[in-house]
Design an enzyme around this catalytic site. Sequence first.
Site, PDB file in Angstrom:
ATOM      1  N   PHE A  25       0.860  -1.194   0.000  1.00  0.00           N
ATOM      2  CA  PHE A  25       0.000   0.000   0.000  1.00  0.00           C
ATOM      3  C   PHE A  25       0.898   1.246   0.000  1.00  0.00           C
ATOM      4  CE2 PHE A  25      -3.466   2.733   1.069  1.00  0.00           C
ATOM      5  CZ  PHE A  25      -4.637   2.022   0.868  1.00  0.00           C
ATOM      6  N   ALA A  59      -0.285  -2.101   5.945  1.00  0.00           N
ATOM      7  CA  ALA A  59       0.276  -2.012   7.293  1.00  0.00           C
ATOM      8  C   ALA A  59      -0.474  -2.916   8.270  1.00  0.00           C
ATOM      9  CB  ALA A  59       0.235  -0.566   7.776  1.00  0.00           C
ATOM     10  N   PHE A  60      -1.759  -3.062   8.059  1.00  0.00           N
ATOM     11  CA  PHE A  60      -2.544  -3.887   8.979  1.00  0.00           C
ATOM     12  C   PHE A  60      -2.048  -5.331   9.008  1.00  0.00           C
ATOM     13  CE2 PHE A  60      -6.215  -6.382  10.329  1.00  0.00           C
ATOM     14  CZ  PHE A  60      -6.609  -5.678  11.463  1.00  0.00           C
ATOM     15  N   VAL A  84       1.061   5.007   6.301  1.00  0.00           N
ATOM     16  CA  VAL A  84      -0.376   5.109   6.578  1.00  0.00           C
ATOM     17  C   VAL A  84      -0.712   6.599   6.523  1.00  0.00           C
ATOM     18  CG1 VAL A  84      -2.248   4.406   8.093  1.00  0.00           C
ATOM     19  CG2 VAL A  84      -0.118   3.109   8.104  1.00  0.00           C
ATOM     20  N   ILE A  85      -1.542   6.943   5.566  1.00  0.00           N
ATOM     21  CA  ILE A  85      -1.804   8.358   5.283  1.00  0.00           C
ATOM     22  C   ILE A  85      -3.266   8.667   5.552  1.00  0.00           C
ATOM     23  CG2 ILE A  85      -1.689  10.159   3.519  1.00  0.00           C
ATOM     24  CD1 ILE A  85       0.515   8.442   2.147  1.00  0.00           C
ATOM     25  N   THR A  89      -7.640   7.440   3.823  1.00  0.00           N
ATOM     26  CA  THR A  89      -8.558   6.441   4.367  1.00  0.00           C
ATOM     27  C   THR A  89      -9.320   6.928   5.596  1.00  0.00           C
ATOM     28  OG1 THR A  89      -8.734   4.280   5.412  1.00  0.00           O
ATOM     29  CG2 THR A  89      -6.656   5.429   5.714  1.00  0.00           C
ATOM     30  N   HIS A  91     -10.249   4.809   7.763  1.00  0.00           N
ATOM     31  CA  HIS A  91      -9.847   3.933   8.863  1.00  0.00           C
ATOM     32  C   HIS A  91      -8.365   4.067   9.234  1.00  0.00           C
ATOM     33  CE1 HIS A  91      -9.770   0.881   5.452  1.00  0.00           C
ATOM     34  NE2 HIS A  91      -8.594   0.660   5.977  1.00  0.00           N
ATOM     35  N   PHE A 116      10.371   0.576  13.639  1.00  0.00           N
ATOM     36  CA  PHE A 116       9.061   1.117  13.225  1.00  0.00           C
ATOM     37  C   PHE A 116       9.271   2.172  12.141  1.00  0.00           C
ATOM     38  CE2 PHE A 116       5.190   3.710  13.847  1.00  0.00           C
ATOM     39  CZ  PHE A 116       4.231   2.705  13.711  1.00  0.00           C
ATOM     40  N   ARG A 130       9.028  12.733   4.356  1.00  0.00           N
ATOM     41  CA  ARG A 130       9.704  11.817   5.292  1.00  0.00           C
ATOM     42  C   ARG A 130      10.220  10.548   4.612  1.00  0.00           C
ATOM     43  NH1 ARG A 130       6.259  15.034   7.376  1.00  0.00           N
ATOM     44  NH2 ARG A 130       6.281  15.710   9.544  1.00  0.00           N
TER      45      ARG A 130
HETATM   46  N1  INI Z   1      -2.605   0.293   4.478  1.00  0.00           N
HETATM   47  C1  INI Z   1      -1.453   1.019   4.507  1.00  0.00           C
HETATM   48  O1  INI Z   1      -0.362   0.430   4.637  1.00  0.00           O
HETATM   49  N2  INI Z   1      -1.494   2.366   4.433  1.00  0.00           N
HETATM   50  C2  INI Z   1      -2.665   3.058   4.298  1.00  0.00           C
HETATM   51  O2  INI Z   1      -2.645   4.317   4.228  1.00  0.00           O
HETATM   52  C3  INI Z   1      -3.868   2.316   4.241  1.00  0.00           C
HETATM   53  N3  INI Z   1      -5.116   2.987   4.026  1.00  0.00           N
HETATM   54  O3  INI Z   1      -5.093   4.164   3.694  1.00  0.00           O
HETATM   55  O4  INI Z   1      -6.165   2.381   4.122  1.00  0.00           O
HETATM   56  C4  INI Z   1      -3.809   0.916   4.339  1.00  0.00           C
HETATM   57  N4  INI Z   1      -4.930   0.177   4.305  1.00  0.00           N
HETATM   58  C5  INI Z   1      -4.928  -1.213   4.018  1.00  0.00           C
HETATM   59  C6  INI Z   1      -4.804  -2.054   5.265  1.00  0.00           C
HETATM   60  O5  INI Z   1      -3.492  -1.973   5.783  1.00  0.00           O
HETATM   61  C7  INI Z   1      -5.106  -3.514   4.946  1.00  0.00           C
HETATM   62  O6  INI Z   1      -4.191  -3.974   3.970  1.00  0.00           O
HETATM   63  C8  INI Z   1      -6.520  -3.714   4.422  1.00  0.00           C
HETATM   64  O7  INI Z   1      -7.468  -3.141   5.317  1.00  0.00           O
HETATM   65  C9  INI Z   1      -6.827  -5.215   4.242  1.00  0.00           C
HETATM   66  O8  INI Z   1      -6.729  -5.893   5.483  1.00  0.00           O
END
Ligand code: INI
Length: 156
Positions: A25, A59-60, A84-85, A89, A91, A116, A130
């Site tokens: 992502f 990231a999740f 993660v921006i 999103t 969320h 991290f 950054r």
């Molecule tokens: N994942 C990221 O790494 N950065 C983000 O900014 C981001 N946004 O914006 O939603 C993001 N979402 C995806 C998340 O990490 C999962 O891959 C997804 O929810 C599926 O589980």
Amino acid sequence: MAEIHTIEGALRADGLRFGLLAARFNDFIVERLISGAVDTLIRHGAVHKNLTLVRVPGAFEMPLAAKKIAGRPDIDGLICLGAVIRGATPHFDFVAAEVSKGLAQVALDSLTPVGFGILTTDTLEQAIERAGSKAGNKGVEAAQAVLESIRVLEQI
Ligand code: INI
């Protein structure tokens, strides 16, 4: 004040094996973080064959993969890289909270240093700043922190 016994970590990467865990992502930002981290490790004495890059969707997904990588006996440190921006999103808060808590827990459970190198920014512009432009490179910082932590923990 009298000299006290002080333990510090040298930035020497020779002989160490690193995992790099990167999110797909926001790929164009994350690639710059990967470059910064790899360049830092190599300049401090690591060799390419001792670096393994693992990619996950976002990231999740990082904490679970990090747990498996950090638990391996052939890994001395793990550098996690993502972006993660908030603008991207609704969320943001959930993803940012889970990845930070999750990675901190992985380090504690595995006793392996986990860097991290995840940008958490309000805007894309802040993320670009950054990731190798005017506010440095979070991948470089994360790699240095892992390296220093490995060398400190070896002595404690
Ligand atoms: N994942 C990221 O790494 N950065 C983000 O900014 C981001 N946004 O914006 O939603 C993001 N979402 C995806 C998340 O990490 C999962 O891959 C997804 O929810 C599926 O589980």
